[in-house]
Scaffold this motif. Structure first.
Motif, PDB file in Angstrom:
ATOM      1  N   SER A  23       0.871  -1.173   0.000  1.00 30.13           N
ATOM      2  CA  SER A  23       0.000   0.000   0.000  1.00 30.13           C
ATOM      3  C   SER A  23       0.908   1.223   0.000  1.00 30.13           C
ATOM      4  CB  SER A  23      -0.879  -0.033   1.255  1.00 30.13           C
ATOM      5  OG  SER A  23      -1.147   1.271   1.726  1.00 30.13           O
ATOM      6  N   ILE A  37      -4.204   8.992  -1.813  1.00 31.78           N
ATOM      7  CA  ILE A  37      -5.236   9.332  -2.805  1.00 31.78           C
ATOM      8  C   ILE A  37      -5.301   8.232  -3.865  1.00 31.78           C
ATOM      9  CG2 ILE A  37      -5.926  11.025  -4.579  1.00 31.78           C
ATOM     10  CD1 ILE A  37      -4.607  13.198  -2.896  1.00 31.78           C
ATOM     11  N   GLY A  48      -8.747   1.366   2.213  1.00 31.11           N
ATOM     12  CA  GLY A  48      -9.750   2.417   2.131  1.00 31.11           C
ATOM     13  C   GLY A  48     -10.132   2.890   3.518  1.00 31.11           C
ATOM     14  N   TRP A  50      -2.516   5.673  -7.895  1.00 29.52           N
ATOM     15  CA  TRP A  50      -2.511   5.314  -6.471  1.00 29.52           C
ATOM     16  C   TRP A  50      -1.270   5.937  -5.851  1.00 29.52           C
ATOM     17  CZ3 TRP A  50      -6.863   3.572  -7.967  1.00 29.52           C
ATOM     18  CH2 TRP A  50      -7.033   2.564  -8.908  1.00 29.52           C
ATOM     19  N   ILE A  80      -9.978   9.176  -0.598  1.00 26.11           N
ATOM     20  CA  ILE A  80      -8.833   9.764   0.108  1.00 26.11           C
ATOM     21  C   ILE A  80      -8.771   9.175   1.514  1.00 26.11           C
ATOM     22  CG2 ILE A  80      -7.813  11.922   0.968  1.00 26.11           C
ATOM     23  CD1 ILE A  80      -9.291  13.360  -1.343  1.00 26.11           C
ATOM     24  N   ASN A 109       0.233   4.033   1.193  1.00 23.22           N
ATOM     25  CA  ASN A 109       0.148   4.643   2.531  1.00 23.22           C
ATOM     26  C   ASN A 109       1.120   3.962   3.490  1.00 23.22           C
ATOM     27  OD1 ASN A 109      -1.939   6.409   1.784  1.00 23.22           O
ATOM     28  ND2 ASN A 109      -2.959   6.152   3.761  1.00 23.22           N
TER      29      ASN A 109
END
Ligand code: BTN
Length: 258
Positions: free
Chosen positions: A22, A139, A51, A66, A121, A24
């Motif tokens: 990911s 995002i 998410g 992404w 987001i 993130n």
């Protein structure tokens, strides 16, 4: 706005991956070893795209943009949640400029085209004793035509499914970064949404619509009247305006997704 690079800080360094768990999570790992404010992590595909509310984010290879950005604002933690609305504002502007479509925002930060979600987001924050250590702004924008998993097929869309042209994910990233740098700096001037409030409310799809507020204390219905300067949604219920905080409750349209 002309999307001229390089920007002051947003995406000054971009770490690119073909596949990652990911973006993130990778941005968080980099932030833990002192990676700078503005560094971006972008991937062609994510094996564990995340998410909001613990959900999965569908991140098929090459189908979307992404990415995540490390932010290190020198602000109190209570000023951080509104940054997710600031990001929604930035993506909306970039998508409008790049596609020629009229995107809308489903409060607080989903980007919607033709009644379907095109971007999500996810903002995550790490706070220490001395305040915010870093914020990860993630995002996900669906760009290419694709088949969505059955459970979201009715409520998801992609930019190229809504406009009749090819969208370069590279140019889209540059556009979002430029808009974000601009709106972020506006936010930092006042530490509220006042400089972009009118603009945000223009794109707000919930405005003057009936909404169902899923409050843990009990769900109720009312009419959304726009956001206030702290990014809360104002909902009119029996003549009274209630300010709704996105961290605590979620809001649904009465008819369909919005
Ligand atoms: C939502 O549920 O609406 C938020 C979705 C956020 C998805 C993006 S894709 C890039 C970044 N990496 C993740 O794992 N999630 C965010």
């Amino acid at each position: 706005m002309d999307y001229i690079q390089p920007l002051k800080w947003a995406g000054k360094k971009i770490c690119r991956y073909h596949e990652i768990d990911s973006t993130n999570m990778e941005a968080r790992r980099l932030a833990e070893v002192d990676e700078a404010h503005g560094t971006v992590v972008v991937a062609e595909s994510q094996t564990s795209g995340r998410g909001r509310r613990g959900r999965r984010w569908n991140s098929t290879e090459g189908a979307g943009l992404w990415f995540s950005m490390i932010l290190r604002p020198d602000i109190l933690p209570e000023y951080a949640p509104a940054l997710t609305l600031v990001a929604a504002m930035a993506v909306t502007k970039a998508v409008e400029r790049m596609t020629g479509t009229k995107p809308g925002i489903k409060w607080p930060n989903d980007l919607v085209l033709s009644g379907k979600k095109v971007c999500g987001i996810l903002t995550e924050m790490n706070v220490g004793q001395d305040g915010i250590k870093y914020i990860i702004l993630g995002i996900g924008i669906n760009v290419k035509a694709q088949e969505f998993p059955m459970e979201i097929a009715d409520i998801a869309t992609a930019l190229e499914m809504e406009c009749n042209k090819k969208i370069s994910r590279e140019q889209l990233l540059a556009a979002v970064l430029a808009e974000f740098e601009y709106f972020y700096e506006q936010y930092m001037q006042t530490l509220d949404m006042s400089l972009m409030l009118e603009e945000y409310n223009k794109y707000l799809l919930n405005l003057d619509k009936q909404v169902r507020v899923l409050d843990p204390q009990g769900a109720y219905e009312g009419i959304a009247r726009g956001i206030n300067s702290t990014g809360e949604l104002l909902v009119e219920r029996e003549g009274e305006l209630i300010a709704i905080n996105s961290g605590e409750v979620s809001v649904r349209g009465i008819y369909g997704y919005v």
